[in-house]
Scaffold this motif. Sequence first.
Motif, PDB file in Angstrom:
ATOM      1  N   ARG A  85      -6.246 -10.029  56.693  1.00 44.56           N
ATOM      2  CA  ARG A  85      -5.028  -9.254  56.120  1.00 44.56           C
ATOM      3  C   ARG A  85      -3.974  -9.230  57.092  1.00 44.56           C
ATOM      4  NH1 ARG A  85      -7.880  -5.099  55.876  1.00 44.56           N
ATOM      5  NH2 ARG A  85      -8.618  -5.135  53.671  1.00 44.56           N
ATOM      6  N   THR A  86      -4.111  -9.265  58.400  1.00 49.75           N
ATOM      7  CA  THR A  86      -3.218  -9.466  59.369  1.00 49.75           C
ATOM      8  C   THR A  86      -2.417 -10.824  59.278  1.00 49.75           C
ATOM      9  OG1 THR A  86      -4.251  -8.133  60.951  1.00 49.75           O
ATOM     10  CG2 THR A  86      -2.566  -9.377  61.970  1.00 49.75           C
ATOM     11  N   ALA A  87      -3.046 -11.785  59.079  1.00 50.19           N
ATOM     12  CA  ALA A  87      -2.633 -13.195  59.062  1.00 50.19           C
ATOM     13  C   ALA A  87      -1.644 -13.309  57.822  1.00 50.19           C
ATOM     14  CB  ALA A  87      -3.511 -14.206  58.856  1.00 50.19           C
ATOM     15  N   SER A  88      -2.220 -12.569  56.638  1.00 50.88           N
ATOM     16  CA  SER A  88      -1.217 -12.557  55.334  1.00 50.88           C
ATOM     17  C   SER A  88      -0.019 -11.883  55.662  1.00 50.88           C
ATOM     18  CB  SER A  88      -2.093 -12.000  53.860  1.00 50.88           C
ATOM     19  OG  SER A  88      -1.628 -12.013  53.150  1.00 50.88           O
ATOM     20  N   ALA A  89       0.012 -10.919  55.989  1.00 52.16           N
ATOM     21  CA  ALA A  89       1.000 -10.034  56.396  1.00 52.16           C
ATOM     22  C   ALA A  89       2.074 -10.611  57.222  1.00 52.16           C
ATOM     23  CB  ALA A  89       0.724  -8.792  57.121  1.00 52.16           C
ATOM     24  N   ALA A  90       1.725 -11.381  58.326  1.00 55.86           N
ATOM     25  CA  ALA A  90       2.356 -12.215  59.153  1.00 55.86           C
ATOM     26  C   ALA A  90       3.269 -13.535  58.319  1.00 55.86           C
ATOM     27  CB  ALA A  90       1.821 -12.796  60.335  1.00 55.86           C
ATOM     28  N   LYS A  91       2.264 -13.910  57.308  1.00 56.98           N
ATOM     29  CA  LYS A  91       2.912 -15.279  56.570  1.00 56.98           C
ATOM     30  C   LYS A  91       3.945 -14.490  55.691  1.00 56.98           C
ATOM     31  CE  LYS A  91       1.475 -19.056  53.995  1.00 56.98           C
ATOM     32  NZ  LYS A  91       0.477 -20.060  53.533  1.00 56.98           N
ATOM     33  N   ARG A  93       5.752 -12.028  55.899  1.00 53.43           N
ATOM     34  CA  ARG A  93       7.196 -11.906  56.828  1.00 53.43           C
ATOM     35  C   ARG A  93       7.945 -13.235  57.103  1.00 53.43           C
ATOM     36  NH1 ARG A  93       3.677  -8.080  59.601  1.00 53.43           N
ATOM     37  NH2 ARG A  93       3.328  -9.831  61.269  1.00 53.43           N
ATOM     38  N   ARG A  94       7.065 -13.992  57.396  1.00 56.55           N
ATOM     39  CA  ARG A  94       7.702 -15.473  57.715  1.00 56.55           C
ATOM     40  C   ARG A  94       8.372 -15.878  56.497  1.00 56.55           C
ATOM     41  NH1 ARG A  94       5.031 -19.777  59.022  1.00 56.55           N
ATOM     42  NH2 ARG A  94       6.811 -20.694  60.338  1.00 56.55           N
ATOM     43  N   ILE A  95       7.858 -15.899  55.325  1.00 57.26           N
ATOM     44  CA  ILE A  95       8.629 -16.222  54.000  1.00 57.26           C
ATOM     45  C   ILE A  95       9.645 -15.542  53.921  1.00 57.26           C
ATOM     46  CG2 ILE A  95       8.047 -16.498  51.722  1.00 57.26           C
ATOM     47  CD1 ILE A  95       5.186 -16.927  52.024  1.00 57.26           C
ATOM     48  N   VAL A 124      16.019 -22.709  59.158  1.00 60.75           N
ATOM     49  CA  VAL A 124      15.062 -23.001  58.364  1.00 60.75           C
ATOM     50  C   VAL A 124      14.050 -24.256  58.462  1.00 60.75           C
ATOM     51  CG1 VAL A 124      14.480 -22.844  55.794  1.00 60.75           C
ATOM     52  CG2 VAL A 124      16.258 -21.650  56.440  1.00 60.75           C
ATOM     53  N   ILE A 125      14.741 -25.314  58.375  1.00 61.51           N
ATOM     54  CA  ILE A 125      14.171 -26.529  58.769  1.00 61.51           C
ATOM     55  C   ILE A 125      13.270 -26.680  59.978  1.00 61.51           C
ATOM     56  CG2 ILE A 125      14.418 -28.996  59.000  1.00 61.51           C
ATOM     57  CD1 ILE A 125      16.935 -28.739  57.246  1.00 61.51           C
ATOM     58  N   GLU A 126      14.008 -26.079  61.014  1.00 59.58           N
ATOM     59  CA  GLU A 126      13.198 -26.190  62.293  1.00 59.58           C
ATOM     60  C   GLU A 126      12.057 -25.057  62.550  1.00 59.58           C
ATOM     61  OE1 GLU A 126      16.216 -26.184  65.322  1.00 59.58           O
ATOM     62  OE2 GLU A 126      16.827 -27.985  64.956  1.00 59.58           O
ATOM     63  N   GLY A 127      12.326 -24.146  62.129  1.00 57.64           N
ATOM     64  CA  GLY A 127      11.507 -22.947  62.198  1.00 57.64           C
ATOM     65  C   GLY A 127      10.352 -22.394  61.037  1.00 57.64           C
ATOM     66  N   TYR A 128      10.515 -22.998  60.054  1.00 56.81           N
ATOM     67  CA  TYR A 128       9.745 -22.787  58.867  1.00 56.81           C
ATOM     68  C   TYR A 128       9.352 -24.058  57.892  1.00 56.81           C
ATOM     69  CZ  TYR A 128      11.667 -18.279  59.852  1.00 56.81           C
ATOM     70  OH  TYR A 128      11.818 -17.059  60.658  1.00 56.81           O
ATOM     71  N   LYS A 129       9.290 -25.150  58.569  1.00 54.97           N
ATOM     72  CA  LYS A 129       9.043 -26.531  58.116  1.00 54.97           C
ATOM     73  C   LYS A 129       7.639 -26.684  57.373  1.00 54.97           C
ATOM     74  CE  LYS A 129       9.420 -28.722  62.087  1.00 54.97           C
ATOM     75  NZ  LYS A 129       9.549 -29.804  63.037  1.00 54.97           N
TER      76      LYS A 129
END
Length: 230
Positions: A85-91, A93-95, A124-129
Amino acid sequence: MATCHCNCRAPISHLRLPPHLPTSKPSNPHPQSVNPNPSSRRVFLLSLPARALLLAAAAAAADGAANVLRCHALEGFDPVSPEERTASAAKSRRIAEAVGLLEKGRELQAQGDFGKALFYFTQVIEGYKDFALSEYARVGRALALYEVGDREEAIAEMEDVSISLKGYPEVHAALAAALYVDKHAPLLAENQFTIATLLDPHYTDLSYVKETKHWPPSLVSSLQQFITLT
């Protein structure tokens, strides 16, 4: 002659029943088969449905109790662990962050500020590739690079993205314009533009790429030269 006044009706005691009509019930040849207590059998027969209903009701009550227990067990069961659940919430947020940066870059591109748009697309390219949407940020980055003067890198970016996003008409149309003007490769440009216009015929309209897609002026000019073969 004297008249006879006798009574012609015989007394009832003198009446005889016909021989074929029995005067009493025949005796039972099998007295042992007679139920000595017929009322007890009727009570037993009438009690069978009641017993069946009671058994069915008891079974339904047992099933209902089992369902309640199962529901309580399911309510307390969570298939997702706290770590997941923590990993899903973090993802998530990143999206949301990546989408926000991409939208900001496109907003600046629409305003004609290609220098700042380049900064956001690069973020976006460097931080969320690891996200697929970073490929669309590469398209915006290539257009911005073309405008700020780094056309070699812009074309390299377009060529790379035309493979990873094959079938995305905008990158094929932009690459066609750049190949024609900057690489003097009309055949390659024609191939790319054929792909683009088969997918979206709007790219033959300069006002579309300028006002709807917000291409930079230099790339709009290159597309014009390609379309008019000048």
